[in-house]
Motif scaffolding. Structure first.
Motif: not given
Length: 103
Positions: A73-80
């Motif tokens: 449950h993350n917001n995509g590229n920024w979490y990565d």
């Protein structure tokens, strides 16, 4: 004729290795970018923290199903980006150890 045959076997072997490795790639997770029930999605800072504690989380996840290494449950590229940066800081030490000591 022998060199052509060995090259053909080499190309065939590399093709089989490439096919095998690409067959292991994960598919898309349908839960990604969906908010968890009763919570907010993980962002950059949480990704940074998860990357930093990833080795410890991995060991714990071997013994329990309640702990995961990666937050889906993350917001995509920024979490990565935060996850990779956190793991890089842990494993590389920020680059300070790469400099040689001068005498």
């Amino acid at each position: 004729m022998g060199k052509k045959r060995s090259k053909a076997y080499l190309v065939l072997a590399l093709g089989l290795v490439a096919l095998t490795l690409t067959a292991c790639f994960p598919g898309e997770n349908p839960v990604v970018r969906t908010p968890p029930p009763g919570g907010s999605m993980a962002g950059f800072l949480l990704g940074l923290w998860h990357g930093f504690v990833a080795p410890f989380t991995f060991v714990i996840s071997l013994f329990t199903d309640a702990v995961n290494v990666y937050e889906v449950h993350n917001n995509g590229n920024w979490y990565d980006f935060g996850f990779v940066l956190g793991a890089g800081i842990l494993f590389c030490g920020g680059g300070a150890g790469a400099r040689g000591r001068r005498r």
